[in-house]
Design an enzyme around this catalytic site. Sequence first.
Site, PDB file in Angstrom:
ATOM      1  N   HIS A 146       3.669 -13.226  -1.268  1.00 53.62           N
ATOM      2  CA  HIS A 146       4.097 -13.139   0.087  1.00 53.62           C
ATOM      3  C   HIS A 146       2.908 -13.686   1.024  1.00 53.62           C
ATOM      4  O   HIS A 146       3.110 -13.629   2.353  1.00 53.62           O
ATOM      5  CB  HIS A 146       4.745 -11.702   0.346  1.00 53.62           C
ATOM      6  CG  HIS A 146       3.633 -10.632   0.283  1.00 53.62           C
ATOM      7  ND1 HIS A 146       3.681 -10.243  -0.674  1.00 53.62           N
ATOM      8  CD2 HIS A 146       2.545 -10.519   1.127  1.00 53.62           C
ATOM      9  CE1 HIS A 146       2.692  -9.235  -0.807  1.00 53.62           C
ATOM     10  NE2 HIS A 146       2.040  -9.372   0.338  1.00 53.62           N
TER      11      HIS A 146
ATOM     12  N   ASP B  55      -3.244  -8.289  -2.595  1.00 53.22           N
ATOM     13  CA  ASP B  55      -2.596  -9.724  -2.725  1.00 53.22           C
ATOM     14  C   ASP B  55      -3.099 -10.758  -3.518  1.00 53.22           C
ATOM     15  O   ASP B  55      -4.426 -10.804  -3.548  1.00 53.22           O
ATOM     16  CB  ASP B  55      -2.881 -10.079  -1.071  1.00 53.22           C
ATOM     17  CG  ASP B  55      -2.106  -9.512  -0.167  1.00 53.22           C
ATOM     18  OD1 ASP B  55      -1.028  -9.370  -0.274  1.00 53.22           O
ATOM     19  OD2 ASP B  55      -2.800  -8.982   0.943  1.00 53.22           O
TER      20      ASP B  55
ATOM     21  N   ASP C  24       4.881  -5.071   1.793  1.00 51.47           N
ATOM     22  CA  ASP C  24       4.315  -6.400   2.638  1.00 51.47           C
ATOM     23  C   ASP C  24       5.129  -7.373   2.871  1.00 51.47           C
ATOM     24  O   ASP C  24       4.971  -8.179   3.876  1.00 51.47           O
ATOM     25  CB  ASP C  24       3.019  -6.576   2.110  1.00 51.47           C
ATOM     26  CG  ASP C  24       2.345  -7.299   3.283  1.00 51.47           C
ATOM     27  OD1 ASP C  24       2.341  -6.799   4.394  1.00 51.47           O
ATOM     28  OD2 ASP C  24       1.269  -7.875   2.741  1.00 51.47           O
TER      29      ASP C  24
ATOM     30  N   HIS D 199      -2.641  -2.044  -2.221  1.00 49.42           N
ATOM     31  CA  HIS D 199      -2.144  -3.265  -2.038  1.00 49.42           C
ATOM     32  C   HIS D 199      -2.825  -4.486  -2.315  1.00 49.42           C
ATOM     33  O   HIS D 199      -3.954  -4.705  -1.686  1.00 49.42           O
ATOM     34  CB  HIS D 199      -1.458  -3.264  -0.643  1.00 49.42           C
ATOM     35  CG  HIS D 199      -0.816  -4.581  -0.390  1.00 49.42           C
ATOM     36  ND1 HIS D 199       0.462  -5.018  -1.121  1.00 49.42           N
ATOM     37  CD2 HIS D 199      -0.969  -5.652   0.385  1.00 49.42           C
ATOM     38  CE1 HIS D 199       1.055  -5.978  -0.684  1.00 49.42           C
ATOM     39  NE2 HIS D 199       0.315  -6.639   0.164  1.00 49.42           N
TER      40      HIS D 199
ATOM     41  N   ASP E  67      -4.556  -2.042   2.004  1.00 45.99           N
ATOM     42  CA  ASP E  67      -4.921  -3.416   1.195  1.00 45.99           C
ATOM     43  C   ASP E  67      -6.104  -2.966   0.305  1.00 45.99           C
ATOM     44  O   ASP E  67      -7.264  -2.601   0.952  1.00 45.99           O
ATOM     45  CB  ASP E  67      -5.044  -4.606   2.174  1.00 45.99           C
ATOM     46  CG  ASP E  67      -4.028  -4.715   2.814  1.00 45.99           C
ATOM     47  OD1 ASP E  67      -2.731  -4.373   2.411  1.00 45.99           O
ATOM     48  OD2 ASP E  67      -4.127  -5.835   3.680  1.00 45.99           O
TER      49      ASP E  67
HETATM   50 ZN   LIG Z   1       0.395  -8.374   1.030  1.00 44.82          ZN
END
Ligand SMILES: [Zn+2]
Length: 1114
Positions: A573, A181, A293, A179, A430
Amino acid sequence: MKLSRQFTVFGSAIFCVVIFSLYLMLDHLQLDHTKSPNNGGDRLQNGQLSILQDKIDRLERLLSENNEIIANIRDSVINLKESVKDGHGGLDRGNMSQGPYLELLASPPLVLPIDSQDCQFVAREFSKPADGVQLLDVYDLLTFDNHDGGVWKQGFDITYQENEWDSEPLQVFVVPHSHNDPGWLKTFDDYYRDQTQHILNNIVVKLHEDSRRKMIWSEISYFSKWWDNIDDQKRDAVKSLFEQGQLEITTGGWVMPDEANSHYFALIDQLLEGHQWLERNVGVKPQTGWAVDPFGHSPTQAYLLKQAGMANMLIQRVHYSVKKHFASQKTLEFFWRQNWDPASSTDILCHMMPFYSYDVPHTCGPDPKICCQFDFKRLPGGRVSCPWRVPPQPITDGNVQQRVQMLLDQYRKKSKLFRTKVVMVPLGDDFRYAEALEWDQQFQNYQKLFDYMNSHPELHVKAQFGTITDYFTALRKSAIDPGHASASLPVVSGDFFTYADRDDHYWSGYFTSRPFYKRLDRVLESHLRAAEILYSLTLANIQRFRKLNDFPAVENNRLLTEARRNLGLFQHHDAITGTGKDLVVIDYGTRLFHSILNLKQVIVNSAHWLVLKDKSAYSHNPSKFCLDMCLYFQTYQMKTLAACTNRSFSSRSVVVYNPTEQDRTSVVTVYVNTPHVCVITDHGHPVPAQVSAVWDNSTTASTELSFVAQVPALGLGLYQLNTAVSGGAETAEYVFLRQGGELSVNMKHFTVNIPQDRLKLNENGSEHQIKVEFAWYGTTSNRDKSGAYLFLPDGEAKMYSPARPPVIRVTKGSVFSEITTTFDHVTHTLRLYNVQGKDGNCVCVCFNHEIAMRLTSDVDSKDRFFTDLNGFQIQPRRTMAKLPLQANFYPMTSMAYIQDPGTRLTLLTAQSLGSASLVSGQLEVIMDRRLNQDDNRGLGQGIQDNKVTASSFRLLLEKRAKTDGKPSPLSYPSLLSHVSSLYLNHPLISMAVSTEAQSLSLSTFSPLASSLPCDVHLVNLRTIQSKDGGGPSDEAALILHRKGFDCAFFNRNTGLLCATTQGKIHTEKLFSELRFQSIIPVSLTLMHTTEGGSSKEEIRLKPMEISTYRVQLT
Ligand SMILES: [Zn+2]
């Protein structure tokens, strides 16, 4: 006099509220500094803080430099006053004998021409399918008791029989994922440099080592950046991984977007940008959505994925009580259907992950203590370990049997929550798989486990690595194929807000966190849409002239692409949610702001070409733009207004762009340096105008000019500002109240009592009262406190009561009147425009703790209210006493309303914020939050970077003719409400013609033959990139949305200048001059050609439908 009659007719129940505010908490912050104890540890922390502070200050300076750019543009604009001194005053003021406001009065009496057939869709009752689940019913049913479920804390004990898989073995798909971000604790670029590029590099190397290995990837923002940095050999290696099915792109959007604050325009745009990139560069078409998420899930996203051609999707962050209920009913896998869909055309197969998180401890089965032992990155000696204090063991011949038993037990238990014998186990977290060692640890140990399982038939299990689509393919085979023994899947309708991950920890804080950036996002959206459409029309228009010219098509295409990507990035997000670190927020803000400036340039360049009468006179000179943008910028730092007047000429042309698909009459405001000015149309007719003061604070001012512009749909109107010694624009009158006196202001339908701000509305003899107040929430004294994500108030809100009486300024004018109340920390303005139709208002707010704006009315709404989802659809809500206060807040992207059988009160918003209706008749909006502490969701900081934010709202009070039977999951805005929302979100854009270009002859531009139907919204007309990505192609994506609307309102004199047509648009009659060379119905993001019901001559849209067409315009 005539104007005031218009006011009577059109000024009915619409008014405008503007609220600015400053921060009480800034004082608190300084207090905290002086109080902090002076021990060594704190000193160290303070040192780090001051480094961070320096960095933020630097970035803030960067931002303020941007503001200087605006200021410079403003300063470059010209002073009308000087030209008067130069002796150029006293100009042609048009033919007054024809009456001053001829064109305005020419409008016929307005009757709303709605096709009665168009009302039938909304009259339909909601029908729940036999195996159907409606989320509103689930909320009625649940007790939200938060029972301790044992090892699966938020669930229950799961048992099974050993022989359950004897006839059909358990099929296990372990899905490795990482994941990433695009910005959170670090900026997008820093994450890329430190982690993401290594993860992607390792994917190529490590998947090629063993063809049984699999991996999925979601964020195209990262993937494309990496792709640009790798050589052809590596690209070929990646393509072969896609071909062999070892690597899969899931969703394929620019980011994994937030689903609460994001508007559907931006959701579509970021998906389109990702998919277009994939199509051009790697040629893969995503089949499955992956959203582990986002903090709650919206059916709008499900619809968009479906329209983009995807078959399956996965969601994770759903209220733990809802998860438990779905698990007990075995409804975790379902067809997600839109509330408003009478059939099954919107169904998309959805998997809801059952447990607390998407990390390894919460994905292999119900017991995190066991599952953590199968996260081999946590092997002893590594940087991460298991909080349950039992570490993983490397798999050896000696322990494999025992480890398989443990893991298989978890797989079997997890499988018991689903209807088929196929189970999916995500394996990642993550930023995982950054190092080669981690790949070896995970993939080698799991392969040993799988090999053992698969070579022992008595275990009745087949385990393997898989992509998410591998899993869904097996699931469909097992659940849906006719002739198969297992049960089919249920249908679910509704949304998954408001998310709670444990206890009373509701994630309703992020609906409002960093409202300044939430507002900025929408400013960028409206600029992007406006620029895309005008640029596409310009390219088509240039083609018609078949003459080479130096229009900067490629350069503007580059600016558009960059803006799409910056907007896309912000839908992440942790971006639009306001849940990033301060310096990450500044990075996003800088990108947004930079793109707004660039888009203004694209709009100016396009308008320049389009308004030029003699196209052969066109020449592009980037150092000397033909048009200056008139900036009317309430959002950034300060109100920046750029003037549109001329130093050496006594008159100046203003070009006004209407980015909406309806012919429109709205107020345009520009900065001027003299009150002696008049406005005329390009035909020489005078236009109603008002000169008023721009208040730097509550009592000092400079000058602005507001005039009423009429501009054709998607067109460019021309106005002339002339100096006028007398008889020019009316000057507004002012009244001040400083010592808390009381005053009652009457404005036709309105009575405003000051200082209570009680609005009295008279509409058709019936009287309604609305009170606007401010209140604030404190933070609980419990260990867990409100932060960027969570809202944990200390009880009900307390009314805001300032120490000093407010300064009140009443402005009365012919174009608008307003009442501005300045308290110590909040300034708010109620503004009423005296304009025909829907034009109006704006509310603006910012504050501290959590400051709420509360509208109290006499609408008997009981415990029901309605909020929109992503500006796309309305979701009915119920305020429930069994839920804590913070659970009754919901995201509001474009509107919220309350209603009783006679009345509906709608609050339209130009930015996403959290809203609730805690008491019958009330609507409450959280305007800003200032929180000193982290809320333990990984961010590691509070939110104290508040900025003065200009939030805009519009209030609409409508008479209803409908009695509500039993509560329905369906509700729709009125047509007037839709159009008002459109106007609020897409204001007119004005540009001043520069001195150099003043001698050129200009003409208005009206591309459409007439307004689009009232219920059809042109989402975008977006030029498609050429195959090599270097410039524009000759094709564009035409995206249309037919809105669902409720007819049961008395829409008297609403000013709507459009009709409805049962969703039919004649393509031949759409444009005035341009024609469609081709028009091909395609999936939402252009990846698939669809079998649409539309022909080349006619587009047909079903109610609520969003459709895309690949078009060529010439
Ligand atoms: Zn995230």
